[in-house]
Design an enzyme around this catalytic site. Sequence first.
Site, PDB file in Angstrom:
ATOM      1  N   TYR A 169       1.307  -1.161   0.363  1.00  0.00           N
ATOM      2  CA  TYR A 169      -0.169   0.314  -0.205  1.00  0.00           C
ATOM      3  C   TYR A 169       0.807   1.007   0.089  1.00  0.00           C
ATOM      4  O   TYR A 169       0.751   2.691  -0.788  1.00  0.00           O
ATOM      5  CB  TYR A 169      -0.545  -0.087   1.209  1.00  0.00           C
ATOM      6  CG  TYR A 169      -2.116   1.340   1.074  1.00  0.00           C
ATOM      7  CD1 TYR A 169      -3.056   0.751   0.604  1.00  0.00           C
ATOM      8  CD2 TYR A 169      -2.124   2.165   2.683  1.00  0.00           C
ATOM      9  CE1 TYR A 169      -4.091   2.256   0.866  1.00  0.00           C
ATOM     10  CE2 TYR A 169      -2.546   3.187   2.865  1.00  0.00           C
ATOM     11  CZ  TYR A 169      -3.743   3.080   1.464  1.00  0.00           C
ATOM     12  OH  TYR A 169      -4.675   4.052   2.003  1.00  0.00           O
ATOM     13  N   LYS A 173       0.860   4.221  -2.778  1.00  0.00           N
ATOM     14  CA  LYS A 173       0.334   5.744  -2.221  1.00  0.00           C
ATOM     15  C   LYS A 173       1.398   6.750  -2.151  1.00  0.00           C
ATOM     16  O   LYS A 173       1.858   7.630  -2.840  1.00  0.00           O
ATOM     17  CB  LYS A 173       0.392   6.248  -0.708  1.00  0.00           C
ATOM     18  CG  LYS A 173      -1.232   4.912  -0.701  1.00  0.00           C
ATOM     19  CD  LYS A 173      -2.279   5.657  -1.568  1.00  0.00           C
ATOM     20  CE  LYS A 173      -3.968   4.990  -1.131  1.00  0.00           C
ATOM     21  NZ  LYS A 173      -5.035   5.444  -2.637  1.00  0.00           N
TER      22      LYS A 173
HETATM   23  N1  CAA Z   1       3.663  -2.265  14.856  1.00  0.00           N
HETATM   24  C1  CAA Z   1       4.887  -2.879  15.607  1.00  0.00           C
HETATM   25  N2  CAA Z   1       4.581  -4.527  15.933  1.00  0.00           N
HETATM   26  C2  CAA Z   1       3.677  -5.177  15.157  1.00  0.00           C
HETATM   27  C3  CAA Z   1       2.742  -4.530  14.820  1.00  0.00           C
HETATM   28  C4  CAA Z   1       2.870  -2.494  15.008  1.00  0.00           C
HETATM   29  N3  CAA Z   1       1.658  -2.132  14.485  1.00  0.00           N
HETATM   30  N4  CAA Z   1       1.724  -4.954  14.032  1.00  0.00           N
HETATM   31  C5  CAA Z   1       2.320  -6.152  14.554  1.00  0.00           C
HETATM   32  N5  CAA Z   1       3.704  -6.386  15.371  1.00  0.00           N
HETATM   33  C6  CAA Z   1       4.799  -7.098  15.305  1.00  0.00           C
HETATM   34  C7  CAA Z   1       3.639  -8.478  16.040  1.00  0.00           C
HETATM   35  O1  CAA Z   1       3.192  -8.159  17.512  1.00  0.00           O
HETATM   36  C8  CAA Z   1       4.598 -10.105  15.403  1.00  0.00           C
HETATM   37  O2  CAA Z   1       5.695  -9.997  16.655  1.00  0.00           O
HETATM   38  P1  CAA Z   1       6.432 -11.340  16.853  1.00  0.00           P
HETATM   39  O3  CAA Z   1       6.757 -11.416  15.360  1.00  0.00           O
HETATM   40  O4  CAA Z   1       7.721 -11.192  17.943  1.00  0.00           O
HETATM   41  O5  CAA Z   1       5.278 -11.835  17.937  1.00  0.00           O
HETATM   42  C9  CAA Z   1       5.034  -9.159  13.994  1.00  0.00           C
HETATM   43  O6  CAA Z   1       4.897  -7.942  14.633  1.00  0.00           O
HETATM   44  C10 CAA Z   1       4.541  -9.754  12.976  1.00  0.00           C
HETATM   45  O7  CAA Z   1       2.998 -10.002  13.657  1.00  0.00           O
HETATM   46  P2  CAA Z   1       2.204 -10.813  12.706  1.00  0.00           P
HETATM   47  O8  CAA Z   1       2.410 -11.903  12.417  1.00  0.00           O
HETATM   48  O9  CAA Z   1       0.841 -10.476  12.826  1.00  0.00           O
HETATM   49  O10 CAA Z   1       2.118 -10.237  11.162  1.00  0.00           O
HETATM   50  P3  CAA Z   1       1.111 -10.140   9.766  1.00  0.00           P
HETATM   51  O11 CAA Z   1       2.148 -10.286   9.085  1.00  0.00           O
HETATM   52  O12 CAA Z   1      -0.563 -11.168  10.216  1.00  0.00           O
HETATM   53  O13 CAA Z   1       0.448  -9.016   9.543  1.00  0.00           O
HETATM   54  C11 CAA Z   1      -0.706  -6.983  10.382  1.00  0.00           C
HETATM   55  C12 CAA Z   1      -0.664  -7.491  10.912  1.00  0.00           C
HETATM   56  C13 CAA Z   1      -1.683  -7.280   9.412  1.00  0.00           C
HETATM   57  C14 CAA Z   1      -0.004  -5.967  10.053  1.00  0.00           C
HETATM   58  C15 CAA Z   1      -1.881  -6.165  11.036  1.00  0.00           C
HETATM   59  O14 CAA Z   1      -0.650  -5.967  12.583  1.00  0.00           O
HETATM   60  C16 CAA Z   1      -2.056  -5.133  10.868  1.00  0.00           C
HETATM   61  O15 CAA Z   1      -3.671  -4.835  10.602  1.00  0.00           O
HETATM   62  N6  CAA Z   1      -1.767  -4.065  11.102  1.00  0.00           N
HETATM   63  C17 CAA Z   1      -3.141  -2.827  11.144  1.00  0.00           C
HETATM   64  C18 CAA Z   1      -2.143  -2.307   9.359  1.00  0.00           C
HETATM   65  C19 CAA Z   1      -2.407  -0.942   9.569  1.00  0.00           C
HETATM   66  O16 CAA Z   1      -1.598   0.187   9.774  1.00  0.00           O
HETATM   67  N7  CAA Z   1      -3.647  -0.692   8.110  1.00  0.00           N
HETATM   68  C20 CAA Z   1      -3.903   0.221   8.092  1.00  0.00           C
HETATM   69  C21 CAA Z   1      -5.038   0.366   7.507  1.00  0.00           C
HETATM   70  S1  CAA Z   1      -6.043   2.041   7.267  1.00  0.00           S
HETATM   71  C22 CAA Z   1      -5.519   2.435   5.640  1.00  0.00           C
HETATM   72  O17 CAA Z   1      -4.233   2.535   4.862  1.00  0.00           O
HETATM   73  C23 CAA Z   1      -5.603   3.974   4.903  1.00  0.00           C
HETATM   74  C24 CAA Z   1      -4.905   5.038   4.793  1.00  0.00           C
HETATM   75  O18 CAA Z   1      -4.290   5.439   4.144  1.00  0.00           O
HETATM   76  C25 CAA Z   1      -4.264   5.135   6.494  1.00  0.00           C
END
Ligand code: CAA
Length: 259
Positions: A169, A173
Amino acid sequence: MATTVFEVEKVNALKPLEGKVAIVTGASRGIGAEIAKVLARNGATVVGTYNNSPKHIQDVAKVIEEEGGKFRVIQADVAKFDDTERLASEVVENFGKIDILINNAGITKDRTFRKISKEEWDAVINVNLNGVFNATKAVIKHMLDQNYGRIVSISSIVGQAGAFGQTNYAATKAGILGFTKSLALETASKGITVNAVCPGYIATEMVAAMPKEVLDNIIAKVPMKRLGTPAEVAQAVLFLVQADYVTGQAIAVNGGLYM
Ligand code: CAA
């Protein structure tokens, strides 16, 4: 001769976008739906696109029609070049021209880079970035012919600052910002302005789908301590489609989260 009150009222009644024809991609929901409503409210004839389900865009159409606005719905997958060509042709056939393009359609497929699949990468690039190429390519010749155009693409704070789990993404952007500046240079002397809006975290279904704790952390960091609204993004778009001497710019609408 002094202007009468009646004449002043008549002048004020003229809507700023009266006579303009606008396309808003991804107008079914969220920011795109609100942009379509605001442009229509300001007098533009608006063509809103949807991709999969027509249900939500029919709701948008109903609101605009009840307000006395002019709105047409056309199905188009912006990821498909042929769809955007068909879209532009239909708009020109029906309304004679295209003055405004709002590149809004966008999707997320959030995943850490370690886990992200080629399909998740390609899907987001195809809609968010190739979609901007396709729709802009389809309308630009009409804008060049008439020596007038307003192109506004919806980028994101994520394109400026990056975000955990959003390499795909963020790449699209940020790509929109480079695209915007380059096309602005190419069209500045031809009556066409090309700008971007970078929303922060806005109260839409896309943001509502984020894990709650991630979103709560972000809101705590927003200087205004709240999400933005689609209407607040549409305000910036409305400014850009009316501005004559603003091109190649990115306006951030993010409550101060990234300066
Ligand atoms: N910051 C730091 N660490 C994070 C984190 C974050 N935001 N999110 C996850 N982690 C860590 C987890 O705790 C995990 O740590 P460990 O390996 O130590 O356990 C590691 O990262 C991996 O986590 P996952 O296995 O859960 O990762 P994943 O590949 O399944 O992804 C994710 C998870 C999709 C990133 C989920 O956390 C998520 O949805 N995050 C939000 C993403 C986001 O900000 N989206 C915005 C949508 S809105 C938009 O995009 C509109 C706009 O323009 C603003």
